[in-house]
Write a protein that holds these residues in place. Structure first.
Motif, PDB file in Angstrom:
ATOM      1  N   VAL A 224      -9.604 -59.929 -46.530  1.00 45.04           N
ATOM      2  CA  VAL A 224      -8.671 -60.995 -46.867  1.00 45.04           C
ATOM      3  C   VAL A 224      -9.330 -62.351 -46.643  1.00 45.04           C
ATOM      4  N   ASN A 225      -8.978 -63.290 -47.511  1.00 50.10           N
ATOM      5  CA  ASN A 225      -9.537 -64.638 -47.459  1.00 50.10           C
ATOM      6  C   ASN A 225      -8.630 -65.527 -46.623  1.00 50.10           C
ATOM      7  N   THR A 226      -8.671 -65.311 -45.330  1.00 50.81           N
ATOM      8  CA  THR A 226      -7.885 -66.103 -44.384  1.00 50.81           C
ATOM      9  C   THR A 226      -8.632 -66.087 -43.064  1.00 50.81           C
ATOM     10  N   PHE A 227      -8.057 -66.676 -42.024  1.00 48.27           N
ATOM     11  CA  PHE A 227      -8.709 -66.658 -40.714  1.00 48.27           C
ATOM     12  C   PHE A 227      -7.649 -66.521 -39.634  1.00 48.27           C
ATOM     13  N   LEU A 228      -8.072 -66.003 -38.493  1.00 48.54           N
ATOM     14  CA  LEU A 228      -7.114 -65.662 -37.448  1.00 48.54           C
ATOM     15  C   LEU A 228      -6.422 -66.886 -36.882  1.00 48.54           C
ATOM     16  N   GLY A 229      -7.083 -68.032 -36.892  1.00 49.65           N
ATOM     17  CA  GLY A 229      -6.451 -69.248 -36.402  1.00 49.65           C
ATOM     18  C   GLY A 229      -5.317 -69.733 -37.269  1.00 49.65           C
ATOM     19  N   LEU A 230      -5.112 -69.123 -38.420  1.00 52.44           N
ATOM     20  CA  LEU A 230      -4.035 -69.480 -39.346  1.00 52.44           C
ATOM     21  C   LEU A 230      -2.984 -68.383 -39.446  1.00 52.44           C
ATOM     22  N   GLU A 231      -3.431 -67.117 -39.530  1.00 54.45           N
ATOM     23  CA  GLU A 231      -2.508 -66.014 -39.822  1.00 54.45           C
ATOM     24  C   GLU A 231      -2.705 -64.819 -38.893  1.00 54.45           C
ATOM     25  N   GLU A 232      -3.061 -65.043 -37.660  1.00 55.36           N
ATOM     26  CA  GLU A 232      -3.422 -63.929 -36.777  1.00 55.36           C
ATOM     27  C   GLU A 232      -2.317 -62.889 -36.651  1.00 55.36           C
ATOM     28  N   GLN A 233      -1.073 -63.333 -36.459  1.00 52.68           N
ATOM     29  CA  GLN A 233       0.004 -62.348 -36.254  1.00 52.68           C
ATOM     30  C   GLN A 233       0.252 -61.526 -37.520  1.00 52.68           C
ATOM     31  N   PHE A 234       0.047 -62.119 -38.677  1.00 52.54           N
ATOM     32  CA  PHE A 234       0.273 -61.394 -39.927  1.00 52.54           C
ATOM     33  C   PHE A 234      -0.886 -60.452 -40.235  1.00 52.54           C
ATOM     34  N   VAL A 235      -2.103 -60.859 -39.897  1.00 55.67           N
ATOM     35  CA  VAL A 235      -3.250 -59.960 -40.046  1.00 55.67           C
ATOM     36  C   VAL A 235      -3.054 -58.734 -39.173  1.00 55.67           C
ATOM     37  N   ALA A 236      -2.652 -58.938 -37.925  1.00 52.42           N
ATOM     38  CA  ALA A 236      -2.466 -57.819 -36.992  1.00 52.42           C
ATOM     39  C   ALA A 236      -1.373 -56.868 -37.490  1.00 52.42           C
ATOM     40  N   CYS A 237      -0.261 -57.426 -37.968  1.00 54.95           N
ATOM     41  CA  CYS A 237       0.833 -56.578 -38.452  1.00 54.95           C
ATOM     42  C   CYS A 237       0.450 -55.850 -39.738  1.00 54.95           C
ATOM     43  N   TYR A 238      -0.286 -56.519 -40.596  1.00 56.49           N
ATOM     44  CA  TYR A 238      -0.722 -55.880 -41.846  1.00 56.49           C
ATOM     45  C   TYR A 238      -1.680 -54.729 -41.550  1.00 56.49           C
ATOM     46  N   GLU A 239      -2.585 -54.944 -40.615  1.00 54.85           N
ATOM     47  CA  GLU A 239      -3.513 -53.892 -40.224  1.00 54.85           C
ATOM     48  C   GLU A 239      -2.758 -52.695 -39.656  1.00 54.85           C
ATOM     49  N   ALA A 240      -1.757 -52.969 -38.819  1.00 52.05           N
ATOM     50  CA  ALA A 240      -0.956 -51.873 -38.251  1.00 52.05           C
ATOM     51  C   ALA A 240      -0.179 -51.148 -39.344  1.00 52.05           C
ATOM     52  N   GLY A 241       0.355 -51.898 -40.303  1.00 50.25           N
ATOM     53  CA  GLY A 241       1.114 -51.289 -41.383  1.00 50.25           C
ATOM     54  C   GLY A 241       0.259 -50.429 -42.294  1.00 50.25           C
ATOM     55  N   LEU A 242      -0.960 -50.901 -42.598  1.00 44.60           N
ATOM     56  CA  LEU A 242      -1.862 -50.125 -43.445  1.00 44.60           C
ATOM     57  C   LEU A 242      -2.477 -48.949 -42.707  1.00 44.60           C
ATOM     58  N   GLY A 243      -2.633 -49.109 -41.399  1.00 46.19           N
ATOM     59  CA  GLY A 243      -3.296 -48.069 -40.612  1.00 46.19           C
ATOM     60  C   GLY A 243      -4.798 -48.023 -40.854  1.00 46.19           C
ATOM     61  N   LYS A 244      -5.374 -49.169 -41.187  1.00 48.62           N
ATOM     62  CA  LYS A 244      -6.813 -49.259 -41.444  1.00 48.62           C
ATOM     63  C   LYS A 244      -7.250 -50.699 -41.193  1.00 48.62           C
ATOM     64  N   PRO A 245      -8.551 -50.939 -41.061  1.00 51.81           N
ATOM     65  CA  PRO A 245      -9.007 -52.292 -40.726  1.00 51.81           C
ATOM     66  C   PRO A 245      -8.669 -53.311 -41.808  1.00 51.81           C
ATOM     67  N   VAL A 246      -8.320 -54.504 -41.370  1.00 51.55           N
ATOM     68  CA  VAL A 246      -8.148 -55.659 -42.243  1.00 51.55           C
ATOM     69  C   VAL A 246      -9.117 -56.731 -41.749  1.00 51.55           C
ATOM     70  N   TRP A 247     -10.107 -57.044 -42.578  1.00 45.71           N
ATOM     71  CA  TRP A 247     -11.171 -57.957 -42.173  1.00 45.71           C
ATOM     72  C   TRP A 247     -10.851 -59.360 -42.673  1.00 45.71           C
ATOM     73  N   ALA A 248     -10.468 -60.258 -41.764  1.00 47.52           N
ATOM     74  CA  ALA A 248     -10.203 -61.663 -42.098  1.00 47.52           C
ATOM     75  C   ALA A 248     -11.526 -62.419 -42.001  1.00 47.52           C
TER      76      ALA A 248
END
Length: 492
Positions: A224-248
């Motif tokens: 994903v074209n984002t960074f943790l300082g902007l969308e950290e909580q959404f990256v974490a939830c998306y990764e949990a929902g997919l059940g696989k790594p999400v690389w920001a």
């Protein structure tokens, strides 16, 4: 994965293979530009990168190829055979029916892509394909190569869509309340924006979108074209929902640091590309943070000519200097051309109207820009926020409505051009004047909005610097797919 009797085996050589990533972008500026930036980002870390695409899209990536050549990066553009009649959309024809026709035509690239991969002396380390290229899943599986999908929208939108699909609500947000389930904060939408954001109004897309969801389910992870300082909580939830790594790994574009690199993000061979030096010269005459920049991306079109007039009158009504980028297609009628010429004469010195394509990053990076009226495409919104420029939000379709919600309600860096209760109503000059004045004005609220945006911009630059979250995520991603003996490439 062992080759079957009917498969041509991938030939091995005695030397160890170099790291090799194959990227498969989707057509169109909004998808191709970030994938081109990602290709350069990977190549700058010493990874061999092949961007595999259609001939028309390859031409759009010529600037990326030129940049790689200047920097001696291990990056190549590979053209797959594709019928010219199907390669791209005719000007002004970006309707739902035309787009889905092209999406489905791209499935014919599966055979040529597999042939290209099997002709390589070594199996690639990984395929990264746009999520709207779900046909790459079968190719990767057949050849035995790991695959990541690239999601172009914000992670906030991607999480919303994932949760809506998981709960079976794609076609019905509810009888009275349209609330996205499973989010770390309350996300409420009107019926109209729910339908537009999740493409419920386009039933012909359903089979294709199911393919997209299946492609995501079978992938080895997401980029994903984002960074943790902007969308950290959404990256974490998306990764949990997919059940696989999400690389920001973003913002990808911040690795374009010189003027030539900025220029590669514009299709400079288009007849409508403007003289960037004229834009810069005009901005140089303006005070710092005084100018509002207005541009609505590559696909959205105004309701011409009436909507064009409303934008112009609204900008004048705001009392702020403006730089307005108008598509050539928006002034095709003699009436619109006559009006715009008169408008330019009236506003000379106060505003600048540019017809065609501009280097948006060069404009947003200029000290004179203090705000951006945007359609809320994720590329534009991310660029603006990462460069510390707050926004007036005017979404048109798809993920743009949720990107607006992210900018205005979650990040606090935007002012909506419409009232929240009438998110698909016509936009009039008064709406534009009010929103621009509010964004560019003084007062505690406006100052706090600018402060927040500046802070996010600083976080973005820290994320891509060595030791930052995006830099470290890229190192970890590469280490996950590299053959042994290749890791010396990774931490530069």
């Amino acid at each position: 994965m062992a080759a079957t009797e009917t498969e041509k085996p991938i030939i091995r050589t005695s030397a160890p293979p170099p790291p090799h990533f194959v990227l498969v972008p989707l057509f169109g500026q909004g998808h191709t530009i970030p994938m081109g930036d990602l290709a350069c980002l990977l190549a700058e870390r010493g990874v061999r990168v092949s961007v595999v695409t259609t001939p028309v899209n390859a031409a759009r990536l010529q600037g990326v190829a030129d940049r790689a050549r200047r920097a001696m990066l291990p990056l190549e553009i590979v053209e797959l055979p594709f019928p010219p009649a199907d390669d791209g959309l005719p000007p002004g024809s970006a309707s739902g029916d035309n787009v889905i026709r092209l999406f489905l035509a791209l499935y014919r690239l599966a055979g040529p892509l597999e042939a290209y991969l099997r002709a390589l002396p070594w199996r690639p380390s990984c395929i990264i394909s746009d999520s709207c290229n779900p046909w790459t899943a079968g190719v990767a599986r057949s050849v035995g190569v790991p695959r990541l999908f690239f999601n172009g929208p914000s992670c906030f939108y991607s999480l919303c869509r994932h949760n809506v699909a998981t709960h079976g609500l794609l076609h019905d947000g509810g009888d009275t309340a349209y609330v996205v389930p499973g989010m770390p904060l309350r996300v409420e939408m009107t019926k109209e924006t729910w339908s537009a954001a999740f493409l419920n109004c386009m039933p012909k897309w359903e089979a294709f979108l199911e393919d997209v969801r299946e492609g995501m389910r079978t992938a080895d992870g997401a980029v994903v074209n984002t960074f943790l300082g902007l969308e950290e909580q959404f990256v974490a939830c998306y990764e949990a929902g997919l059940g696989k790594p999400v690389w920001a790994l973003g913002p990808f574009f911040l690795n374009n640091r010189d003027e030539q690199a900025l220029a590669t993000r514009v299709d400079k061979d288009k007849p409508s590309a403007v003289d960037q030096s004229a834009v810069t010269a005009w901005l140089d005459t303006m005070e710092q943070s005084a100018v509002i920049y207005v541009c609505f991306g590559s696909l959205p079109r105004m309701l011409l000519p009436k909507q064009l007039y409303e934008v112009g009158h609204g900008l004048v009504g705001s009392g702020k200097p403006f730089l307005w980028v108008v598509k050539e297609s928006e002034t095709a009628s003699p009436e619109a051309q006559e009006w715009l010429q008169a408008f330019e004469a009236r506003t000379a010195g106060k505003g600048l109207v540019m017809r065609g394509w501009v280097s948006q990053l060069a404009i947003l990076s200029h000290r004179a820009i203090g705000g951006f009226v945007t359609h809320c495409g994720w590329n534009s919104l991310l660029e603006s926020v990462a460069l510390g420029v707050p926004v007036v939000t005017w979404p048109h379709f798809g993920d743009q409505f949720l990107n607006e919600l992210l900018a205005v309600e979650v990040l606090g860096v935007g002012v909506p051009v419409r009232d929240a209760a009438v998110t698909v109503a016509p936009v009039l000059r008064g709406h534009i004047a009010r929103a621009v004045s509010e964004l560019m004005g003084g007062g505690t609220v406006a100052q706090e909005r600018r402060r927040k945006c500046k802070e996010y911009g600083e976080r973005a630059h820290r994320a891509i610097a060595k030791g930052g979250s995006s830099h470290q995520n890229l190192t970890q991603l590469l280490q996950s797919f590299m053959p042994s003996g290749s890791k010396e490439f990774l931490d530069t």
